[in-house]
Design a protein around this motif. Sequence first.
Motif, PDB file in Angstrom:
ATOM      1  N   ASP A   1       0.829  -1.207   0.000  1.00  0.00           N
ATOM      2  CA  ASP A   1       0.000   0.000   0.000  1.00  0.00           C
ATOM      3  C   ASP A   1       0.867   1.263   0.000  1.00  0.00           C
ATOM      4  OD1 ASP A   1       0.899  -0.559   2.585  1.00  0.00           O
ATOM      5  OD2 ASP A   1      -0.913   0.197   3.556  1.00  0.00           O
ATOM      6  N   SER A   2       2.039   1.191  -0.593  1.00  0.00           N
ATOM      7  CA  SER A   2       2.975   2.316  -0.635  1.00  0.00           C
ATOM      8  C   SER A   2       2.435   3.445  -1.509  1.00  0.00           C
ATOM      9  CB  SER A   2       4.324   1.864  -1.189  1.00  0.00           C
ATOM     10  OG  SER A   2       4.879   0.859  -0.378  1.00  0.00           O
ATOM     11  N   LEU A   3       2.586   4.680  -1.023  1.00  0.00           N
ATOM     12  CA  LEU A   3       2.057   5.850  -1.720  1.00  0.00           C
ATOM     13  C   LEU A   3       3.005   7.042  -1.583  1.00  0.00           C
ATOM     14  CD1 LEU A   3      -1.594   5.704  -0.282  1.00  0.00           C
ATOM     15  CD2 LEU A   3      -0.889   5.018  -2.585  1.00  0.00           C
ATOM     16  N   GLY A   4       2.832   8.005  -2.464  1.00  0.00           N
ATOM     17  CA  GLY A   4       3.481   9.305  -2.324  1.00  0.00           C
ATOM     18  C   GLY A   4       4.924   9.356  -2.773  1.00  0.00           C
ATOM     19  N   LEU A   5       5.574  10.450  -2.416  1.00  0.00           N
ATOM     20  CA  LEU A   5       6.953  10.719  -2.792  1.00  0.00           C
ATOM     21  C   LEU A   5       7.934   9.713  -2.212  1.00  0.00           C
ATOM     22  CD1 LEU A   5       7.085  14.603  -2.256  1.00  0.00           C
ATOM     23  CD2 LEU A   5       7.003  13.380  -4.437  1.00  0.00           C
ATOM     24  N   PHE A   6       7.657   9.229  -1.016  1.00  0.00           N
ATOM     25  CA  PHE A   6       8.583   8.350  -0.307  1.00  0.00           C
ATOM     26  C   PHE A   6       8.098   6.897  -0.266  1.00  0.00           C
ATOM     27  CE2 PHE A   6       9.276  12.631   1.196  1.00  0.00           C
ATOM     28  CZ  PHE A   6      10.658  12.737   1.210  1.00  0.00           C
ATOM     29  N   GLN A   7       6.991   6.622  -0.963  1.00  0.00           N
ATOM     30  CA  GLN A   7       6.399   5.284  -0.962  1.00  0.00           C
ATOM     31  C   GLN A   7       6.182   4.806   0.477  1.00  0.00           C
ATOM     32  OE1 GLN A   7       5.388   3.201  -4.065  1.00  0.00           O
ATOM     33  NE2 GLN A   7       4.987   5.386  -3.985  1.00  0.00           N
ATOM     34  N   GLN A   8       5.571   5.681   1.253  1.00  0.00           N
ATOM     35  CA  GLN A   8       5.251   5.358   2.640  1.00  0.00           C
ATOM     36  C   GLN A   8       3.953   4.559   2.668  1.00  0.00           C
ATOM     37  OE1 GLN A   8       5.369   9.515   3.464  1.00  0.00           O
ATOM     38  NE2 GLN A   8       7.324   9.415   4.540  1.00  0.00           N
ATOM     39  N   ARG A   9       3.825   3.721   3.681  1.00  0.00           N
ATOM     40  CA  ARG A   9       2.676   2.823   3.760  1.00  0.00           C
ATOM     41  C   ARG A   9       1.750   3.204   4.908  1.00  0.00           C
ATOM     42  NH1 ARG A   9       4.706  -3.135   3.956  1.00  0.00           N
ATOM     43  NH2 ARG A   9       2.452  -3.416   3.786  1.00  0.00           N
ATOM     44  N   PRO A  10       0.472   3.433   4.610  1.00  0.00           N
ATOM     45  CA  PRO A  10      -0.486   3.686   5.688  1.00  0.00           C
ATOM     46  C   PRO A  10      -0.504   2.540   6.700  1.00  0.00           C
ATOM     47  CG  PRO A  10      -1.482   4.231   3.585  1.00  0.00           C
ATOM     48  CD  PRO A  10      -0.162   3.568   3.291  1.00  0.00           C
ATOM     49  N   SER A  11      -0.385   1.302   6.221  1.00  0.00           N
ATOM     50  CA  SER A  11      -0.445   0.145   7.120  1.00  0.00           C
ATOM     51  C   SER A  11       0.777   0.055   8.035  1.00  0.00           C
ATOM     52  CB  SER A  11      -0.563  -1.154   6.312  1.00  0.00           C
ATOM     53  OG  SER A  11       0.587  -1.346   5.506  1.00  0.00           O
ATOM     54  N   SER A  12       1.823   0.810   7.735  1.00  0.00           N
ATOM     55  CA  SER A  12       3.019   0.828   8.594  1.00  0.00           C
ATOM     56  C   SER A  12       3.045   2.045   9.507  1.00  0.00           C
ATOM     57  CB  SER A  12       4.281   0.807   7.727  1.00  0.00           C
ATOM     58  OG  SER A  12       4.371  -0.401   7.022  1.00  0.00           O
ATOM     59  N   GLY A  13       1.953   2.797   9.515  1.00  0.00           N
ATOM     60  CA  GLY A  13       1.851   3.911  10.449  1.00  0.00           C
ATOM     61  C   GLY A  13       2.377   5.256   9.953  1.00  0.00           C
ATOM     62  N   TRP A  14       2.624   5.395   8.659  1.00  0.00           N
ATOM     63  CA  TRP A  14       3.138   6.668   8.138  1.00  0.00           C
ATOM     64  C   TRP A  14       2.055   7.739   8.081  1.00  0.00           C
ATOM     65  CZ3 TRP A  14       8.070   7.950   7.648  1.00  0.00           C
ATOM     66  CH2 TRP A  14       9.021   6.939   7.553  1.00  0.00           C
ATOM     67  N   GLY A  15       0.806   7.354   8.062  1.00  0.00           N
ATOM     68  CA  GLY A  15      -0.304   8.305   7.973  1.00  0.00           C
ATOM     69  C   GLY A  15      -1.379   7.753   7.058  1.00  0.00           C
ATOM     70  N   SER A  16      -2.417   8.534   6.878  1.00  0.00           N
ATOM     71  CA  SER A  16      -3.500   8.119   5.987  1.00  0.00           C
ATOM     72  C   SER A  16      -3.048   8.290   4.532  1.00  0.00           C
ATOM     73  CB  SER A  16      -4.740   8.975   6.248  1.00  0.00           C
ATOM     74  OG  SER A  16      -4.503  10.305   5.783  1.00  0.00           O
ATOM     75  N   PRO A  17      -3.731   7.669   3.581  1.00  0.00           N
ATOM     76  CA  PRO A  17      -3.379   7.873   2.179  1.00  0.00           C
ATOM     77  C   PRO A  17      -3.389   9.356   1.778  1.00  0.00           C
ATOM     78  CG  PRO A  17      -4.831   5.985   2.355  1.00  0.00           C
ATOM     79  CD  PRO A  17      -4.766   6.631   3.725  1.00  0.00           C
ATOM     80  N   GLU A  18      -4.345  10.101   2.284  1.00  0.00           N
ATOM     81  CA  GLU A  18      -4.405  11.531   1.979  1.00  0.00           C
ATOM     82  C   GLU A  18      -3.196  12.268   2.546  1.00  0.00           C
ATOM     83  OE1 GLU A  18      -7.003   9.831   3.512  1.00  0.00           O
ATOM     84  OE2 GLU A  18      -8.102   9.575   1.620  1.00  0.00           O
ATOM     85  N   GLN A  19      -2.785  11.889   3.743  1.00  0.00           N
ATOM     86  CA  GLN A  19      -1.634  12.549   4.356  1.00  0.00           C
ATOM     87  C   GLN A  19      -0.338  12.249   3.609  1.00  0.00           C
ATOM     88  OE1 GLN A  19      -2.334  10.928   8.317  1.00  0.00           O
ATOM     89  NE2 GLN A  19      -2.668  13.005   9.103  1.00  0.00           N
ATOM     90  N   ILE A  20      -0.088  10.980   3.328  1.00  0.00           N
ATOM     91  CA  ILE A  20       1.206  10.634   2.744  1.00  0.00           C
ATOM     92  C   ILE A  20       1.296  10.945   1.250  1.00  0.00           C
ATOM     93  CG2 ILE A  20       1.895   9.032   4.541  1.00  0.00           C
ATOM     94  CD1 ILE A  20       1.014   6.729   2.849  1.00  0.00           C
TER      95      ILE A  20
END
Length: 194
Positions: free
Chosen positions: A117-136
């Motif tokens: 579920d990696s998203l955004g500039l840093f391919q951060q994952r909501p399921s790993s606690g980086w934030g919501s999809p909208e945030q990341i």
Amino acid sequence: MNSILRKSILGVAGLAFTGGVFAGPIAAHAAEPVHAAPAAAVQAAKPDMAKLIPHGVQGAQSKINLNGEQVDNTKAIIAATKKAGLPERAAVISIATSLQESKLENLGHLGDANDHDSLGLFQQRPSSGWGSPEQITDPEYATTAFLKGLKQVDGWQDMPLTKAAQTVQVSAYPDAYAQWEQQAADLVAQYWNN
């Protein structure tokens, strides 16, 4: 001396005297030292490359041409780094990480091509606690989250880029960040003071 010549000489001398009296104070003020910053100091100096790449680049370097969106994302990463009160080196690490993870593109869900579920500039994952999809997928939020992780790494300032980035990202390809260090440093040098 004839009287016409004498009057001319006295007239010129009078003009010179009168001009000196009237122009003197103005000229005197102009001769006082001006305490303005030198022209070079008015323009912001580019960051020192030795501080941007303190360990030198590691291995072969990659480079891509950036489009407008990628330049805007670069500027957003730099702005978030400044807002966090961190130095240029933190921006270099952030930009190199984003170059590796997304080529500085703010990626949404890529379907089957998505890494979990990696998203955004840093391919951060909501399921790993980086934030919501909208945030990341918000460049400022994503950068701030990355920098928060970076600040928790003891001695990140003195680490090679790839080790600092890997400690935050925990990538399956930890050495891949190093290839972007030169371009990241060049981008920070170009946009830090804009």
